[in-house]
Design a protein around this motif. Structure first.
Motif, PDB file in Angstrom:
ATOM      1  N   VAL A 153     -60.374  83.501 128.242  1.00  0.00           N
ATOM      2  CA  VAL A 153     -61.236  82.492 127.614  1.00  0.00           C
ATOM      3  C   VAL A 153     -60.758  81.095 127.985  1.00  0.00           C
ATOM      4  O   VAL A 153     -61.559  80.186 128.248  1.00  0.00           O
ATOM      5  N   GLY A 154     -59.424  80.932 128.061  1.00  0.00           N
ATOM      6  CA  GLY A 154     -58.868  79.653 128.493  1.00  0.00           C
ATOM      7  C   GLY A 154     -59.374  79.279 129.871  1.00  0.00           C
ATOM      8  O   GLY A 154     -59.685  78.119 130.141  1.00  0.00           O
ATOM      9  N   GLY A 155     -59.490  80.289 130.761  1.00  0.00           N
ATOM     10  CA  GLY A 155     -60.023  80.034 132.104  1.00  0.00           C
ATOM     11  C   GLY A 155     -61.450  79.538 132.035  1.00  0.00           C
ATOM     12  O   GLY A 155     -61.835  78.582 132.718  1.00  0.00           O
ATOM     13  N   ASP A 156     -62.234  80.192 131.185  1.00  0.00           N
ATOM     14  CA  ASP A 156     -63.642  79.779 131.067  1.00  0.00           C
ATOM     15  C   ASP A 156     -63.722  78.348 130.522  1.00  0.00           C
ATOM     16  O   ASP A 156     -64.521  77.542 130.994  1.00  0.00           O
ATOM     17  N   LEU A 157     -62.868  78.039 129.543  1.00  0.00           N
ATOM     18  CA  LEU A 157     -62.846  76.678 128.988  1.00  0.00           C
ATOM     19  C   LEU A 157     -62.403  75.679 130.047  1.00  0.00           C
ATOM     20  O   LEU A 157     -62.932  74.566 130.133  1.00  0.00           O
ATOM     21  N   PHE A 158     -61.432  76.085 130.867  1.00  0.00           N
ATOM     22  CA  PHE A 158     -60.966  75.194 131.925  1.00  0.00           C
ATOM     23  C   PHE A 158     -62.100  74.886 132.886  1.00  0.00           C
ATOM     24  O   PHE A 158     -62.330  73.738 133.266  1.00  0.00           O
ATOM     25  N   ARG A 159     -62.853  75.919 133.292  1.00  0.00           N
ATOM     26  CA  ARG A 159     -63.951  75.700 134.245  1.00  0.00           C
ATOM     27  C   ARG A 159     -65.065  74.873 133.613  1.00  0.00           C
ATOM     28  O   ARG A 159     -65.753  74.120 134.295  1.00  0.00           O
ATOM     29  N   THR A 160     -65.246  75.027 132.296  1.00  0.00           N
ATOM     30  CA  THR A 160     -66.301  74.256 131.654  1.00  0.00           C
ATOM     31  C   THR A 160     -65.913  72.787 131.485  1.00  0.00           C
ATOM     32  O   THR A 160     -66.725  71.897 131.694  1.00  0.00           O
ATOM     33  N   GLU A 177     -70.063  92.356 130.714  1.00  0.00           N
ATOM     34  CA  GLU A 177     -68.761  91.790 130.359  1.00  0.00           C
ATOM     35  C   GLU A 177     -67.739  92.464 131.244  1.00  0.00           C
ATOM     36  O   GLU A 177     -67.674  93.690 131.322  1.00  0.00           O
ATOM     37  N   TYR A 178     -66.939  91.652 131.933  1.00  0.00           N
ATOM     38  CA  TYR A 178     -66.023  92.208 132.932  1.00  0.00           C
ATOM     39  C   TYR A 178     -64.906  92.988 132.259  1.00  0.00           C
ATOM     40  O   TYR A 178     -64.244  92.484 131.347  1.00  0.00           O
ATOM     41  N   GLU A 179     -64.704  94.229 132.697  1.00  0.00           N
ATOM     42  CA  GLU A 179     -63.614  95.032 132.151  1.00  0.00           C
ATOM     43  C   GLU A 179     -62.762  95.592 133.275  1.00  0.00           C
ATOM     44  O   GLU A 179     -62.159  96.653 133.148  1.00  0.00           O
ATOM     45  N   GLY A 180     -62.716  94.890 134.394  1.00  0.00           N
ATOM     46  CA  GLY A 180     -62.001  95.423 135.556  1.00  0.00           C
ATOM     47  C   GLY A 180     -60.527  95.112 135.525  1.00  0.00           C
ATOM     48  O   GLY A 180     -59.951  94.807 134.479  1.00  0.00           O
ATOM     49  N   THR A 181     -59.919  95.133 136.717  1.00  0.00           N
ATOM     50  CA  THR A 181     -58.463  95.024 136.773  1.00  0.00           C
ATOM     51  C   THR A 181     -57.975  93.589 136.824  1.00  0.00           C
ATOM     52  O   THR A 181     -56.800  93.348 136.597  1.00  0.00           O
ATOM     53  N   TYR A 182     -58.820  92.624 137.144  1.00  0.00           N
ATOM     54  CA  TYR A 182     -58.346  91.241 137.243  1.00  0.00           C
ATOM     55  C   TYR A 182     -58.271  90.647 135.841  1.00  0.00           C
ATOM     56  O   TYR A 182     -59.294  90.286 135.244  1.00  0.00           O
ATOM     57  N   ALA A 183     -57.040  90.548 135.330  1.00  0.00           N
ATOM     58  CA  ALA A 183     -56.849  90.229 133.911  1.00  0.00           C
ATOM     59  C   ALA A 183     -57.448  88.880 133.530  1.00  0.00           C
ATOM     60  O   ALA A 183     -57.955  88.723 132.422  1.00  0.00           O
ATOM     61  N   TRP A 233     -62.406  84.820 142.704  1.00  0.00           N
ATOM     62  CA  TRP A 233     -61.796  85.050 141.390  1.00  0.00           C
ATOM     63  C   TRP A 233     -61.261  83.743 140.798  1.00  0.00           C
ATOM     64  O   TRP A 233     -61.074  83.643 139.599  1.00  0.00           O
ATOM     65  N   LEU A 234     -60.998  82.754 141.660  1.00  0.00           N
ATOM     66  CA  LEU A 234     -60.573  81.454 141.140  1.00  0.00           C
ATOM     67  C   LEU A 234     -61.778  80.625 140.712  1.00  0.00           C
ATOM     68  O   LEU A 234     -61.702  79.845 139.770  1.00  0.00           O
ATOM     69  N   TYR A 235     -62.896  80.785 141.431  1.00  0.00           N
ATOM     70  CA  TYR A 235     -64.084  80.005 141.087  1.00  0.00           C
ATOM     71  C   TYR A 235     -64.689  80.479 139.768  1.00  0.00           C
ATOM     72  O   TYR A 235     -65.286  79.691 139.037  1.00  0.00           O
ATOM     73  N   GLY A 236     -64.569  81.771 139.516  1.00  0.00           N
ATOM     74  CA  GLY A 236     -65.173  82.309 138.308  1.00  0.00           C
ATOM     75  C   GLY A 236     -66.645  82.607 138.523  1.00  0.00           C
ATOM     76  O   GLY A 236     -67.227  82.243 139.542  1.00  0.00           O
ATOM     77  N   MET A 247     -60.071  87.481 134.175  1.00  0.00           N
ATOM     78  CA  MET A 247     -61.521  87.428 133.982  1.00  0.00           C
ATOM     79  C   MET A 247     -61.968  88.407 132.916  1.00  0.00           C
ATOM     80  O   MET A 247     -63.153  88.488 132.607  1.00  0.00           O
ATOM     81  N   ARG A 248     -61.040  89.181 132.366  1.00  0.00           N
ATOM     82  CA  ARG A 248     -61.457  90.265 131.471  1.00  0.00           C
ATOM     83  C   ARG A 248     -62.116  89.704 130.223  1.00  0.00           C
ATOM     84  O   ARG A 248     -61.597  88.774 129.597  1.00  0.00           O
ATOM     85  N   GLY A 249     -63.279  90.274 129.926  1.00  0.00           N
ATOM     86  CA  GLY A 249     -64.007  89.829 128.745  1.00  0.00           C
ATOM     87  C   GLY A 249     -64.967  88.686 129.007  1.00  0.00           C
ATOM     88  O   GLY A 249     -65.712  88.296 128.113  1.00  0.00           O
ATOM     89  N   ILE A 250     -64.950  88.156 130.222  1.00  0.00           N
ATOM     90  CA  ILE A 250     -65.840  87.047 130.545  1.00  0.00           C
ATOM     91  C   ILE A 250     -67.198  87.619 130.960  1.00  0.00           C
ATOM     92  O   ILE A 250     -67.255  88.546 131.771  1.00  0.00           O
ATOM     93  N   PRO A 251     -68.300  87.087 130.408  1.00  0.00           N
ATOM     94  CA  PRO A 251     -69.620  87.567 130.845  1.00  0.00           C
ATOM     95  C   PRO A 251     -69.917  87.108 132.275  1.00  0.00           C
ATOM     96  O   PRO A 251     -69.611  85.963 132.631  1.00  0.00           O
ATOM     97  N   MET A 252     -70.473  88.009 133.071  1.00  0.00           N
ATOM     98  CA  MET A 252     -70.772  87.669 134.462  1.00  0.00           C
ATOM     99  C   MET A 252     -71.848  88.609 134.986  1.00  0.00           C
ATOM    100  O   MET A 252     -72.196  89.586 134.330  1.00  0.00           O
ATOM    101  N   SER A 253     -72.373  88.290 136.156  1.00  0.00           N
ATOM    102  CA  SER A 253     -73.397  89.167 136.728  1.00  0.00           C
ATOM    103  C   SER A 253     -72.719  90.360 137.393  1.00  0.00           C
ATOM    104  O   SER A 253     -71.544  90.320 137.736  1.00  0.00           O
TER     105      SER A 253
END
Lengths: 574, 268
Positions: free
Chosen positions: B151-158, A92-98, A304-307, A100-106
């Motif tokens: 989370v809104g970003g993730d929803l947007f991408r989905t 789960e991302y806990e870095g500085t880019y707000a 960071w925009l692609y996610g 994405m914070r909390g988003i699961p990623m590799s």
């Protein structure tokens, strides 16, 4: 266009000031060189190497751009490996880019975000690395086109051409592996695309997919594997092939454009030391500078925009980097051809454009030198380049191939074309389906006509000189333009090329009626191809014609300037 | 009535009196008249006004009673049950009334006043139940935590990026239709579009994506568009424009340098 006519006859072309340079260098660095030379005999090699001549032409620097971007890639790549984590473990991302914070990623994606936002200069280096990769492949293709259109692939350079084809293929795979590593949405979509491509291989597709991905897509192995491919396997191969490419370049010496004093047996250009070394070294810094500017000013691959990659997500405008665009385009426009036989699926809609086109892209360039040599029967060495117009069929074939490639490439961006130009996506697709076949044919015909026109212009210039712009009115009221004769140097340049005769079908028996050993040397197909290839040209003027034209010029004012240009058929009979 | 003494009459008195009377009457009217017009029209009146406007501006395509397939455009959809939010979205963004029956209504300058749009919305809403115009509390993106925006970003991408692109730059749809760019979309536009599904867009109903998530998606878009980019964005279109600029700007500039370098001759 090369204008080698302005060669200064006073400068001893191709003859390097041997004594001055090397002895000076030796005495300046005397002690060190002496010490080294006692142990490793470098001075003899150096004396030869430093005097190597390099001809000057802007297109000869295309290969250098590729080489320099490769060096930039190695340098920036080392920087990136220090922080990149090639792992698909989910965190789960806990870095500085707000955002994405909390988003699961590799971990791979998280470390790419870290490089972009937390490592000082990381984003700049990432962007330089990516722009250099775009330039690397672009410069390789442009260099390859230069070599193709000038006929520099001919004997003795066929092997180096093959190495070049290998470098291009490896460069594309290297680039693909590289932009797949960050594990962002776009690269994951690209990997999914390749996953489908692998699956479409008839019979073994599914096994191959499981072998590469270690199970179902995406699995947890592919990023570490691609990392190994990207930073070790392919760079190693590239380095080895680049070295071989350069070694062969040095061994064969550089080709040069035709002109007075330029022979098959010499190379007219600047000596490596000091002039060419300064130019090439300077150019390296220019390439590096331009790449840094691109990295600093133009955003590329904003991951960071692609996610992070998520198989449930996709984005409009999902395209690969440009060098994979032609495959993407072919897959976008092919009709949905698929077989279902005995519970198996044969995805021709993927296999044909994907594997087929990529195969063609590797095989056609690789065999072209040999096919052309077979058609022309030309076994001689070539160190003087062709002007593209003087090999109209080759040039037309090259432009047709470029057109085909370009149209597939455009098809890869069919959605962007539709939105940017306000046209229908379906219509773009349908038009492209026709154009990828019709476009090359049109391009071939048009290019050949242009080449022949340029040859006619050469013919005209040699016989009648260049237009002076002076219109002469004659006593009887007629008008004609006076022509200024061209220099002998230019006339030589325009007439130096060879016009090899077409191959004839060899008789089955020799002149004594004895059957030849080894069967037919030249079959009828080969003879026909050869005739087609050789006859597609305007014959250059003969010495008699030039003499006659010169004489004719004396009476030009009385007779008017009426002359007929040879037609293609007429030329063929010369 | 007492007759005034002639002596006390000034010549200008009558004139002044008239002026004063006019001033008082006009002043009184100015104070009173707006008050009478502010008196809110009843919903019935607004609906009637909306119906008038509808008959002038919409009925030629959508039918006199919003039943669709009007005189000028047989493909125009019925508006029964589309709701006020749909009318508000289509008219405020200038998509309706359509100038031409294109594949898709392009957004353009809206020439209706807010009252007119409100009246037509109310009229169309009276034809059948549909999504109402949302309150600011349903779409206002402020006051969300960073985690909710992510989370809104993730929803947007989905849910959105497949058509609208990863940062809302827009994308192509079949047969000349497009998913428009969201760069200039107002929060209320996004909310209404999701609830009503204009054009090709599917409806994202409250049951699928509640208002809170819509707010976080809008907040994500706002923040993505507000953050600095890492250089020129080249249209935010992804690798196609990157490749184009790599060739044109990168290799192009390098070839200019190459020409310059090779033109430079060695000093004799």
């Amino acid at each position: 266009m090369a204008k080698p006519t302005n060669v200064d006859p006073e400068v001893p072309q191709g003859v390097s000031p041997e004594k001055a340079d090397t002895s000076l260098a030796a005495s300046a660095a005397g002690g060190t060189v002496g010490w080294v030379d006692d142990r490793v005999p470098v001075s003899g090699f150096g004396r030869k190497a430093l005097r190597k001549a390099f001809p000057d032409h802007w297109s000869f620097l295309l290969g250098e751009v590729a080489l320099y971007s490769f060096i930039i890639l190695l340098l920036t790549g080392v920087f990136l490996t220090i922080w990149f984590k090639p792992s698909m473990a989910e965190i789960e991302y806990e870095g500085t880019y707000a955002l994405m914070r909390g988003i699961p990623m590799s971990e791979a994606f998280a470390s790419t975000l870290e490089i972009s936002f937390d490592i000082r200069g990381g984003l700049l280096i990432r962007q330089i690395h990516h722009w250099a990769a775009i330039l690397f492949v672009a410069a390789m293709i442009a260099h390859m086109l230069r070599v193709f259109f000038t006929g520099a692939f001919r004997k003795p350079r066929e092997l180096n051409w093959l190495i070049g084809v290998g470098l291009l293929q490896l460069g594309m795979i290297e680039g693909f592996a590289g932009y797949s590593l960050p594990d962002d949405l776009l690269s994951g979509t690209g990997l999914r695309f390749v996953d489908g491509l692998i699956r479409s291989i008839p019979i073994v597709g599914t096994w191959a997919e499981f072998f590469i991905f270690g199970g179902e897509f995406p699995g947890e192995l592919v990023i570490p594997r691609l990392y190994m491919v990207h930073i070790l396997l392919i760079p190693g191969l590239l380095l080895a092939l680049v070295s071989a490419h350069m070694a062969l370049l040095v061994y064969h010496k550089h080709t040069h454009f035709p002109g007075p004093g330029r022979k098959q047996t010499n190379v007219v250009g600047q000596a490596l030391f000091p002039v060419y070394a300064a130019k090439a070294g300077g150019f390296f810094f220019i390439v590096f500078g331009v790449t840094i500017l691109m990295g600093a000013l133009m955003q590329i691959n904003p991951v960071w925009l692609y996610g992070p990659y998520n198989p449930a997500q996709v984005t409009a405008g999902s395209q690969p980097d440009w060098y994979m665009g032609f495959v993407e385009g072919a897959i976008r426009i092919i009709p949905n051809w698929e077989w279902h036989l005995l519970g198996t699926t044969w995805s021709w809609n993927i296999a044909l454009p994907g594997l087929g086109l990529m195969g063609l892209f590797a095989i056609l360039p690789a065999i072209y030198p040999f096919v052309e040599a077979w058609i022309t029967g030309d076994k001689s060495e070539h160190h003087i380049l062709d002007f593209p117009r003087n090999a109209p069929n080759r040039t037309a074939f090259g432009v047709a191939a470029m057109t085909c490639y370009g149209l597939f490439w455009l098809s890869g961006g069919n959605d962007i074309l539709a939105t940017q130009f306000g046209v229908s996506l379906n219509q773009v697709t349908e038009v492209m389906r026709v154009l990828v076949f019709a476009g090359p044919v049109i391009a071939f015909i048009v290019t050949k006509r242009i080449c022949l026109s340029l040859q006619r212009r050469d013919h005209e210039r040699v016989l009648h000189g260049s237009s002076s712009g002076v219109i002469v009115r004659q006593p009887d009221g007629g008008y004609s333009e006076a022509h200024a004769p061209i220099t002998t140097e230019e006339a030589f340049t325009l007439t130096q090329h060879h016009e090899p005769a077409a191959l004839e079908v060899a008789p089955e028996t020799d002149d004594r009626g004895v059957r030849r050993r080894g069967g037919k040397q030249v079959g009828s197909l080969r003879a026909r191809l050869s005739r087609w290839f050789a006859h597609g040209r305007i014959a250059k003027p003969t010495a008699e014609e030039i003499a006659e034209a010169a004489h004719h010029g004396d009476h030009e004012l009385e007779e008017g300037d009426v002359h007929e240009l040879p037609t293609e058929e007429e030329a063929a009979t010369h | 009535m007492r007759s005034p003494t002639p002596k006390r009459h000034h010549k200008a008195a009558r004139l002044l009196l008239v002026a004063a009377a006019l001033l008082v009457t006009g002043g009184l009217y100015a104070v009173v008249a707006p008050a009478t017009s502010v008196a809110a029209p009843t919903p019935e009146e607004t609906v009637a006004r909306g119906q008038e406007l509808f008959a002038v501006s919409c009925a030629s395509c959508h039918g006199l009673n919003g039943e669709g397939a009007g005189l000028l455009n047989e493909t125009a959809p019925s508006l029964i049950g589309v709701g006020a939010a749909s009318v508000d979205f289509q008219m405020r963004t200038g998509r309706m009334p359509m100038a031409n029956p294109y594949a898709q209504a392009p957004n353009k300058q809206n020439t209706f006043t807010a009252e007119e749009i409100a009246a037509i919305s109310l009229y169309v809403a009276s034809l059948g139940d549909g999504p109402a115009i949302p309150d600011p509390g349903q779409y206002d993106p402020s006051g969300l935590s960073a985690a909710e925006v992510a989370v809104g970003g993730d929803l947007f991408r989905t849910n959105c990026s497949a058509c609208h692109n990863f940062q809302g730059s827009g994308g192509a749809l079949p047969n000349g239709r497009v998913a428009p760019p969201l760069l200039d979309a107002e929060p209320i536009d996004i909310h209404e579009a999701m609830r009503t599904g204009p054009g090709e867009m599917p409806v994202f109903a409250d049951g699928a994506i509640p208002d809170k998530d819509v707010r976080s998606m809008i907040a994500y878009l706002d923040q993505v568009h507000a953050q600095p980019s890492a250089g020129l964005t080249l249209g935010g279109l992804g690798p196609v424009s990157e490749g184009f600029w790599g060739w044109v700007a990168g290799l192009g500039i390098l070839m200019l340098f190459a020409t310059w370098i090779t033109k430079k001759a060695a000093r004799k």
